[in-house]
Design a protein around this motif. Structure first.
Motif, mmCIF file in Angstrom:
data_model
loop_
_atom_site.group_PDB
_atom_site.id
_atom_site.type_symbol
_atom_site.label_atom_id
_atom_site.label_comp_id
_atom_site.label_asym_id
_atom_site.label_seq_id
_atom_site.Cartn_x
_atom_site.Cartn_y
_atom_site.Cartn_z
ATOM 1 N N LEU A 36 0.722 -0.938 -0.100
ATOM 2 C CA LEU A 36 0.039 -0.077 -0.017
ATOM 3 C C LEU A 36 0.732 1.116 -0.178
ATOM 4 C CD1 LEU A 36 -2.819 1.328 0.223
ATOM 5 C CD2 LEU A 36 -2.558 1.076 2.607
ATOM 6 N N ALA A 37 0.698 2.058 -1.171
ATOM 7 C CA ALA A 37 1.811 3.120 -1.399
ATOM 8 C C ALA A 37 0.997 4.535 -1.232
ATOM 9 C CB ALA A 37 2.264 3.209 -2.466
ATOM 10 N N GLY A 38 1.559 5.312 -0.647
ATOM 11 C CA GLY A 38 0.852 6.757 -0.699
ATOM 12 C C GLY A 38 1.898 7.753 0.166
ATOM 13 N N THR A 39 1.403 8.872 0.515
ATOM 14 C CA THR A 39 2.115 9.985 1.190
ATOM 15 C C THR A 39 2.050 10.118 2.816
ATOM 16 O OG1 THR A 39 0.733 11.580 0.821
ATOM 17 C CG2 THR A 39 2.424 11.414 -0.827
ATOM 18 N N ALA A 40 2.789 10.581 3.600
ATOM 19 C CA ALA A 40 2.887 10.460 5.066
ATOM 20 C C ALA A 40 1.657 11.695 5.450
ATOM 21 C CB ALA A 40 4.214 10.607 5.594
ATOM 22 N N ILE A 41 0.996 11.193 6.258
ATOM 23 C CA ILE A 41 -0.107 12.374 6.794
ATOM 24 C C ILE A 41 0.597 12.778 8.233
ATOM 25 C CG2 ILE A 41 -2.293 12.951 7.367
ATOM 26 C CD1 ILE A 41 -1.885 12.335 4.589
ATOM 27 N N PRO A 42 1.000 13.934 8.286
ATOM 28 C CA PRO A 42 1.649 14.457 9.580
ATOM 29 C C PRO A 42 0.620 14.120 10.960
ATOM 30 C CG PRO A 42 1.654 16.054 8.208
ATOM 31 C CD PRO A 42 0.789 15.086 7.240
ATOM 32 N N ALA B 2 -5.482 5.649 5.409
ATOM 33 C CA ALA B 2 -5.393 4.273 5.143
ATOM 34 C C ALA B 2 -3.910 3.602 5.768
ATOM 35 C CB ALA B 2 -5.589 3.959 3.684
ATOM 36 N N ILE B 3 -3.014 4.247 5.237
ATOM 37 C CA ILE B 3 -1.765 3.727 5.656
ATOM 38 C C ILE B 3 -1.483 3.580 7.056
ATOM 39 C CG2 ILE B 3 0.778 4.295 5.703
ATOM 40 C CD1 ILE B 3 0.720 5.214 2.981
ATOM 41 N N THR B 4 -2.071 4.524 8.009
ATOM 42 C CA THR B 4 -2.186 4.428 9.260
ATOM 43 C C THR B 4 -2.886 3.307 9.850
ATOM 44 O OG1 THR B 4 -1.521 6.855 9.559
ATOM 45 C CG2 THR B 4 -2.525 5.687 11.573
ATOM 46 N N ALA B 5 -4.011 3.150 9.124
ATOM 47 C CA ALA B 5 -4.879 2.065 9.605
ATOM 48 C C ALA B 5 -4.203 0.716 9.324
ATOM 49 C CB ALA B 5 -6.318 2.292 8.627
ATOM 50 N N VAL B 6 -3.467 0.574 8.262
ATOM 51 C CA VAL B 6 -2.903 -0.837 8.226
ATOM 52 C C VAL B 6 -1.959 -1.078 9.285
ATOM 53 C CG1 VAL B 6 -1.055 -2.099 6.738
ATOM 54 C CG2 VAL B 6 -3.058 -1.069 5.498
#
Length: 325
Positions: free
Chosen positions: A242-248, A255-259
């Motif tokens: 799962l690829a994306g950009t960091a949310i501060p 979604a990335i934090t959720a994983v």
């Protein structure tokens, strides 16, 4: 008896006293107050200029690093994914620019892109789970059984994964007999669209997270739905990133934090939160290689990232026979 003249004199005296106080106050405090304000202004101006110079320096260094990584990327990823078919999965709000950059590096790594599936907002709408359940029940093979705790998105992603990815290298590049019906029905229902030939199954998948986290009362549910999709494709194939950009702020709708917050799923699904950077695209390739070996990791700079990138391992040297051994 106090007459009007007394009131008038009293009022005049009060105003005279105020006037004298103001004059004396401004006269005594004018120079120190002005000097203090001028010093503070000069200090703030210098701080702003120093910070601006620091930002310019950091941006210049970042641009230089990005230029260097871009120039050596073909060498860094050469042959890393030769013979591997990769499915690209876009989600609502994901960046097409990021996806195009990642796709270019996957090509440089020798991967073959089987196609692209774009999931729609309707697919992730919590109010539309009845539609998802109905389609899954209609299309799933008789031997596909779901856990009692499976959500609508768990079931839907399992069904889609069975049509688009495989764990069997021999079946890579071949369609599942049910794939055409599954894709056409989901597409007719406005749940997804396709490009390329994703029906010819891939082994690996790269899923692109929305640029902005979900908001509102359904944010956590929708982020969880993306997690279900990533996990479904990971289980159905040989690996998913799962690829994306960091949310501060790492909100609940990311979604990335959720994983990363799902301890069991994070053991299977890899995440990369630097997909908008040249280095992040290389990390995605390395993460796919790591997935092929049965491992997963959380990479980048955001909350929950364990390392910037997977450990880089050197090829195992061929055994040599020394004389006398």
């Amino acid at each position: 008896m106090i007459d009007f003249r007394y009131h008038l004199v009293s009022i005049v005296a009060i105003f005279l006293a105020l006037a004298v106080g103001i004059v004396l106050g401004t006269t005594l405090l004018q120079d120190p107050a002005l000097k203090s304000a001028q010093e503070l202004t000069a200090q703030l101006t210098k701080t702003k200029e120093d910070l601006r110079a620091e930002i310019d320096t950091l941006q210049g260094r970042e641009a230089g690093n990005d230029t260097f990584i871009t120039s050596v990327t073909p060498d860094l990823v050469a042959a890393e994914l030769t013979g591997q078919r990769v499915l690209l999965i876009e989600t609502p709000g994901s960046s097409s620019t990021v996806r195009e950059g990642v796709q270019q590096v996957l090509d440089q790594a020798g991967a073959e892109i089987s196609g692209r599936v774009t999931l729609t907002e309707k697919f992730f709408d919590p109010k539309g789970t009845g539609v998802l359940d109905g389609l899954v029940n209609q299309l799933k093979p008789a031997n596909m059984v779901f856990p009692a705790t499976a959500t609508s998105w768990d079931r839907a992603s399992t069904l889609l994964a069975s049509a688009l990815v495989t764990t069997d290298q021999a079946q890579g590049g071949t369609p599942n007999p049910a794939t055409t019906d599954i894709l056409s029905t989901f597409e007719a229902g406005g749940l997804l669209s396709t490009e390329g030939d994703p029906a010819k199954r891939a082994m690996l998948a790269v899923m692109f997270a929305p640029e902005k986290p979900y908001e509102g009362e359904s944010a956590e549910t929708q982020a969880g739905a993306l997690v279900s999709v990533a996990d479904g494709f990971d289980v159905g194939g040989t690996g998913t990133v799962l690829a994306g950009t960091a949310i501060p702020t790492a909100p609940v709708g990311d979604a990335i934090t959720a994983v990363r917050d799902e301890s069991e799923i994070s053991k299977r699904v890899s995440t990369v939160d630097t997909a908008d950077m040249p280095l992040g695209r290389v990390v995605i390739v390395y993460s796919l290689r790591e997935q092929l070996s049965g491992r997963a990791g959380q990479y980048g700079m955001g909350k929950g990232a364990s390392n910037p990138m997977p450990p880089v391992t050197s090829p195992t040297p061929s055994p040599t026979t020394e004389s006398g051994s």
